[in-house]
Design a protein around this motif. Structure first.
Motif: not given
Length: 452
Positions: A293-314
């Protein structure tokens, strides 16, 4: 002669007496022999009686388990008969897949009666998961959930194909009779003992949990306040490594599609925004089980993407951390935190990027997260307390844009029956606009849910 006569008479007298004594001795011997015989017979009879008693006692002991076994057999036969009747009934009404694999129906018929107060006309409550209705109060069943679970064929290597589908009635309009069915989640999963591959529509990989609530269902609770909630098309791969029975690592990688429609963009730039963009996410969880019944979980993570607007990459770059801990059987902590820039495409506040007066476009930095404390008060009553926040460091945004959002809530969930839950929740959302104005909204909800 007299002497001789006397001796003769004495002899004649003694001889019969001796004969009589010999006869008496023989009789006595016979009597003693009979007594010995009777005594032996009595001993044999006593032994036989004792043996008969032991046989009776042993037969009584043996009779009890036999009777119990006969009773248990009769009970099992009754249960089998009842089960056969139920199977026969279900066979008459069951829904069978064309491919002959099992399908189960799941979901919640949910009724909500709610009250909103402190509303401000600058933004809609619907955008942040708070139900709106006629004026400030109302009732609805459009948060009802309808789902299917699928069990597919076996895979080589002792694998299994599974699937699930979950829908609600959150599309369309809030008026009764004007709601449409909407897809929330759906996936097909190929599962083995130590790895899985999934395709479908799910929450972001870096935001796997959400608070427990029957009040905010169409849009999950703490939307815009730390919970990255958008259900997005994606493909995932998961690898599981165990270090004994109590420790392990879970590595996940996902290719998904962001939803850029949640970006707050000036009208003159709205048509230049790419509606969806590919993204890469990863999550690496360490777990430790103290016992069952006793448990612990820890998780780091990451996200990578690029938005496109008005000819720009953000660029969109986020780091995350989620956790789930049960240090005590009556206590559970759950939550997620993130930090980075341009988080709007995952369900954060819509401040993904900022368009400066000179026309340049820059990503907006965001910091947010939420946590929940769950406490089972009794076997039927559960108390949840949760809160979340998002703070955006905007360089240039519209005056009515929310740059700081803090939401906290508490609810009590009581099980009337095994599958019937009544819940009362109170929530407050505090927002600060880019202009410096503050807004406050209260939300009260009474819900009745029937799980099926």
């Amino acid at each position: 002669m007299p002497a001789k006569l006397l001796l003769t008479v004495f002899a004649l007298a003694v001889v019969p007496l001796s004969a009589q004594q010999a006869s008496d001795s023989q009789v006595l011997a016979q009597v003693l022999q009979r007594l010995d015989s009777l005594e032996k017979q009595n001993r044999q009879l006593l032994e036989e009686v004792r043996a008969l008693r032991e046989q009776v006692q042993n037969s009584d002991r043996a009779a009890s388990p036999q009777a119990a076994a006969e009773t248990q057999t009769a009970s099992l036969e009754d249960r089998v008969a009842v089960a056969e009747d139920r199977i026969s009934e279900q066979a008459q009404t069951k829904v069978e897949a064309s491919q002959k694999f099992p399908i189960s129906l799941t979901g919640t018929l949910l009724f909500n009666a709610f009250l909103n107060s402190g509303a401000n006309a600058n933004y809609s409550a619907d955008a942040y998961g708070l139900l709106s209705g006629p004026e400030r109060a109302g009732a609805t069943v459009r948060q009802t959930l309808l789902g299917l679970n699928f069990e597919g064929p076996q895979l080589p290597g002792d694998g299994q194909v599974r699937g699930s589908l979950m829908m609600d009635f959150g599309s369309g309009y809030a008026q009764p009779g004007a709601s449409w069915i909407r897809l929330r989640r759906g996936n097909i999963s190929l599962d083995w003992k130590n790895r899985s591959f999934l395709v479908g529509q799910e929450k972001p990989l870096i935001s796997p949990y959400q608070p427990d609530s029957l009040a905010e269902v169409i849009i999950p609770p703490l939307s815009g306040a730390g919970n990255l909630w958008l259900w997005l098309p994606q493909a995932r791969y998961e690898e599981r490594v165990h270090f004994g029975q109590t420790n392990g690592l879970t590595g996940q990688i996902a290719l998904l599609q962001t939803d850029e429609k949640y970006q707050n963009v000036p009208d003159e730039y709205a048509d230049t925004v790419a509606a969806a963009r590919p993204a890469l996410q990863g999550r690496f969880a360490y777990w430790h089980a103290f016992d069952d019944t006793h448990r612990i979980e820890v998780a780091p993570g990451f996200h990578v993407s690029t938005s496109h607007v008005a000819g720009y990459s953000v660029d969109s770059r986020l780091a995350s951390l989620d956790w789930k801990a049960t240090p005590w059987w009556k206590l559970e902590f759950t939550g997620t935190a993130f930090h980075g820039r341009n988080a709007a495409g995952l369900g954060a506040l819509g401040n993904g990027f900022s368009i400066l007066p000179n026309g340049d476009i820059t990503a907006v930095r965001s910091t947010g997260g939420w946590t929940q404390l769950s406490l089972p008060v009794t076997s039927r009553l559960k108390w949840n307390v949760f809160g979340g926040v998002e703070n955006d460091a905007a360089a240039s945004l519209p005056a009515n844009a929310i740059v700081h959002n803090f939401t906290y809530a508490s609810n009590l969930m009581y099980r009337i029956g095994p599958n019937v839950i009544v819940s009362f929740e109170a929530l407050q959302m505090r927002s600060r606009l880019f202009s410096g104005d503050f807004q406050k909204r209260n939300h009260y909800d009474l819900a009745l849910g029937y799980l099926f």
